[in-house]
Motif scaffolding. Structure first.
Motif, PDB file in Angstrom:
ATOM      1  N   SER A 155       0.891  -1.448   0.159  1.00 34.16           N
ATOM      2  CA  SER A 155      -0.130   0.047  -0.047  1.00 34.16           C
ATOM      3  C   SER A 155       0.772   1.256  -0.028  1.00 34.16           C
ATOM      4  CB  SER A 155      -0.887   0.020   1.007  1.00 34.16           C
ATOM      5  OG  SER A 155      -0.147  -0.068   2.361  1.00 34.16           O
ATOM      6  N   GLY A 156       0.452   2.435  -0.682  1.00 35.61           N
ATOM      7  CA  GLY A 156       1.219   3.564  -0.530  1.00 35.61           C
ATOM      8  C   GLY A 156       0.475   4.329  -1.637  1.00 35.61           C
ATOM      9  N   PRO A 157       1.136   5.630  -1.712  1.00 27.64           N
ATOM     10  CA  PRO A 157       0.449   6.629  -2.817  1.00 27.64           C
ATOM     11  C   PRO A 157       0.808   6.288  -4.176  1.00 27.64           C
ATOM     12  CG  PRO A 157       2.603   7.340  -1.706  1.00 27.64           C
ATOM     13  CD  PRO A 157       2.161   6.176  -1.120  1.00 27.64           C
ATOM     14  N   GLY A 158       0.012   6.288  -5.058  1.00 27.72           N
ATOM     15  CA  GLY A 158       0.037   5.710  -6.524  1.00 27.72           C
ATOM     16  C   GLY A 158       0.751   6.862  -7.271  1.00 27.72           C
ATOM     17  N   LEU A 159       0.652   8.085  -6.662  1.00 23.24           N
ATOM     18  CA  LEU A 159       1.344   9.209  -7.311  1.00 23.24           C
ATOM     19  C   LEU A 159       2.383  10.140  -6.325  1.00 23.24           C
ATOM     20  CD1 LEU A 159      -1.487  10.883  -9.383  1.00 23.24           C
ATOM     21  CD2 LEU A 159       0.461   9.277 -10.295  1.00 23.24           C
ATOM     22  N   SER A 160       3.290  10.352  -6.639  1.00 21.89           N
ATOM     23  CA  SER A 160       4.270  11.160  -6.044  1.00 21.89           C
ATOM     24  C   SER A 160       5.234  12.239  -6.879  1.00 21.89           C
ATOM     25  CB  SER A 160       5.345  10.290  -5.484  1.00 21.89           C
ATOM     26  OG  SER A 160       6.154  10.885  -4.567  1.00 21.89           O
ATOM     27  N   LYS A 161       5.791  13.088  -6.272  1.00 24.89           N
ATOM     28  CA  LYS A 161       6.386  14.193  -6.919  1.00 24.89           C
ATOM     29  C   LYS A 161       7.751  14.279  -6.921  1.00 24.89           C
ATOM     30  CE  LYS A 161       2.633  17.477  -7.260  1.00 24.89           C
ATOM     31  NZ  LYS A 161       2.036  19.079  -7.099  1.00 24.89           N
TER      32      LYS A 161
ATOM     33  N   TYR B 261      16.039 -15.036  -1.712  1.00 27.78           N
ATOM     34  CA  TYR B 261      14.967 -16.028  -1.998  1.00 27.78           C
ATOM     35  C   TYR B 261      13.494 -15.168  -1.895  1.00 27.78           C
ATOM     36  CZ  TYR B 261      18.425 -19.575  -2.156  1.00 27.78           C
ATOM     37  OH  TYR B 261      19.711 -20.452  -2.102  1.00 27.78           O
ATOM     38  N   PHE B 262      12.577 -15.457  -3.070  1.00 29.95           N
ATOM     39  CA  PHE B 262      11.262 -14.741  -2.941  1.00 29.95           C
ATOM     40  C   PHE B 262      10.161 -15.914  -3.212  1.00 29.95           C
ATOM     41  CE2 PHE B 262      14.305 -11.424  -2.952  1.00 29.95           C
ATOM     42  CZ  PHE B 262      14.950 -11.180  -4.108  1.00 29.95           C
ATOM     43  N   GLY B 263       9.686 -16.461  -2.342  1.00 31.44           N
ATOM     44  CA  GLY B 263       8.897 -17.467  -2.425  1.00 31.44           C
ATOM     45  C   GLY B 263       7.344 -16.889  -2.410  1.00 31.44           C
ATOM     46  N   SER B 264       7.041 -16.139  -1.976  1.00 34.26           N
ATOM     47  CA  SER B 264       5.506 -15.477  -1.856  1.00 34.26           C
ATOM     48  C   SER B 264       5.695 -13.970  -2.374  1.00 34.26           C
ATOM     49  CB  SER B 264       5.214 -15.710  -0.445  1.00 34.26           C
ATOM     50  OG  SER B 264       4.916 -16.808  -0.116  1.00 34.26           O
ATOM     51  N   TRP B 265       4.813 -13.503  -3.097  1.00 27.45           N
ATOM     52  CA  TRP B 265       4.774 -11.971  -3.405  1.00 27.45           C
ATOM     53  C   TRP B 265       3.597 -11.338  -3.198  1.00 27.45           C
ATOM     54  CZ3 TRP B 265       8.686  -9.854  -6.995  1.00 27.45           C
ATOM     55  CH2 TRP B 265       9.758 -10.976  -7.137  1.00 27.45           C
ATOM     56  N   GLY B 266       3.636 -10.021  -2.871  1.00 26.86           N
ATOM     57  CA  GLY B 266       2.387  -9.211  -3.207  1.00 26.86           C
ATOM     58  C   GLY B 266       1.878  -8.941  -4.485  1.00 26.86           C
ATOM     59  N   GLN B 267       0.954  -8.365  -4.550  1.00 27.39           N
ATOM     60  CA  GLN B 267       0.433  -8.195  -6.221  1.00 27.39           C
ATOM     61  C   GLN B 267       0.913  -7.043  -6.743  1.00 27.39           C
ATOM     62  OE1 GLN B 267      -3.742  -7.357  -5.311  1.00 27.39           O
ATOM     63  NE2 GLN B 267      -3.577  -5.438  -5.144  1.00 27.39           N
ATOM     64  N   GLY B 268       1.908  -6.271  -5.980  1.00 24.12           N
ATOM     65  CA  GLY B 268       2.337  -5.143  -6.457  1.00 24.12           C
ATOM     66  C   GLY B 268       1.682  -3.958  -6.516  1.00 24.12           C
ATOM     67  N   THR B 269       2.159  -2.803  -6.329  1.00 19.95           N
ATOM     68  CA  THR B 269       1.675  -1.142  -6.485  1.00 19.95           C
ATOM     69  C   THR B 269       2.362  -0.326  -7.440  1.00 19.95           C
ATOM     70  OG1 THR B 269       0.546   0.537  -5.114  1.00 19.95           O
ATOM     71  CG2 THR B 269       2.783  -0.457  -4.554  1.00 19.95           C
ATOM     72  N   GLN B 270       1.622   0.106  -8.272  1.00 19.24           N
ATOM     73  CA  GLN B 270       1.916   1.079  -9.171  1.00 19.24           C
ATOM     74  C   GLN B 270       2.611   2.311  -8.446  1.00 19.24           C
ATOM     75  OE1 GLN B 270       2.725   0.720 -12.735  1.00 19.24           O
ATOM     76  NE2 GLN B 270       3.773   2.989 -12.414  1.00 19.24           N
ATOM     77  N   VAL B 271       3.672   3.078  -8.823  1.00 19.54           N
ATOM     78  CA  VAL B 271       4.140   4.299  -8.298  1.00 19.54           C
ATOM     79  C   VAL B 271       4.409   4.871  -9.492  1.00 19.54           C
ATOM     80  CG1 VAL B 271       5.805   5.606  -6.685  1.00 19.54           C
ATOM     81  CG2 VAL B 271       4.598   3.555  -5.822  1.00 19.54           C
ATOM     82  N   THR B 272       3.812   6.204  -9.482  1.00 16.60           N
ATOM     83  CA  THR B 272       4.325   6.976 -10.516  1.00 16.60           C
ATOM     84  C   THR B 272       4.859   8.431 -10.042  1.00 16.60           C
ATOM     85  OG1 THR B 272       2.637   6.052 -12.200  1.00 16.60           O
ATOM     86  CG2 THR B 272       3.715   8.342 -12.863  1.00 16.60           C
ATOM     87  N   VAL B 273       6.146   8.552 -10.514  1.00  9.61           N
ATOM     88  CA  VAL B 273       6.617   9.903  -9.970  1.00  9.61           C
ATOM     89  C   VAL B 273       6.850  10.735 -11.098  1.00  9.61           C
ATOM     90  CG1 VAL B 273       8.771  11.122  -8.849  1.00  9.61           C
ATOM     91  CG2 VAL B 273       8.167   8.704  -8.362  1.00  9.61           C
ATOM     92  N   SER B 274       6.200  12.217 -10.568  1.00 15.25           N
ATOM     93  CA  SER B 274       6.023  13.108 -11.688  1.00 15.25           C
ATOM     94  C   SER B 274       7.112  14.216 -11.548  1.00 15.25           C
ATOM     95  CB  SER B 274       4.748  13.829 -11.738  1.00 15.25           C
ATOM     96  OG  SER B 274       4.586  14.616 -10.479  1.00 15.25           O
ATOM     97  N   SER B 275       7.660  14.916 -12.512  1.00 12.43           N
ATOM     98  CA  SER B 275       8.614  15.909 -12.489  1.00 12.43           C
ATOM     99  C   SER B 275       8.373  17.176 -11.982  1.00 12.43           C
ATOM    100  CB  SER B 275       9.556  15.853 -13.836  1.00 12.43           C
ATOM    101  OG  SER B 275       8.656  15.997 -14.872  1.00 12.43           O
TER     102      SER B 275
END
Length: 119
Positions: free
Chosen positions: A7-13, A105-119
């Motif tokens: 979990s976290g912000p999808g967008l960042s600057k 080693y990485f046996g279990s993963w989360g689904q992933g979260t997209q993070v986009t950093v804008s300029s």
């Protein structure tokens, strides 16, 4: 069956601090020999291991990171957190948390979260 959820912000600057949290269920982050990692995948690129925190709280970081990162944990909430300072658009990626039996080693993963950093 352990489950991990980012979990976290999808967008960042640019220049801001990015903070992502991985909430773990079905298993304790203090269980012996398990390491809890952050991994990211920028668009069109491969997976990059960023760092990990061990079952005992020791932290490990990739020497190839271009900016400082910090991994911490809250055992009362069964969570661990990635903090990345002074982000730039190069940090745009899908961020994953993962568990492995042993470092690297990485046996279990989360689904992933997209993070986009804008300029």
């Amino acid at each position: 069956q352990v489950q991990l959820q980012e979990s976290g912000p999808g967008l960042s600057k640019s220049s801001q601090t990015l903070s992502l949290t991985c909430t773990v269920s079905g298993g304790s982050i203090t269980t012996n020999m398990y390491y809890w990692s952050w991994i990211r995948q920028p668009p069109g690129q491969g997976l990059e291991w960023m760092g990990a925190i061990s079952y005992s709280g020791y932290t490990y970081y990739s020497p190839s990171l271009k900016r400082p990162a910090s991994i911490s944990r809250d055992t009362s909430k069964n969570q661990f957190t990635l903090q990345l300072n002074s982000v730039s658009p190069e940090d745009t990626a899908v961020y994953y948390c993962a568990r492995g039996y042993g470092l690297g080693y990485f046996g279990s993963w989360g689904q992933g979260t997209q993070v986009t950093v804008s300029s």
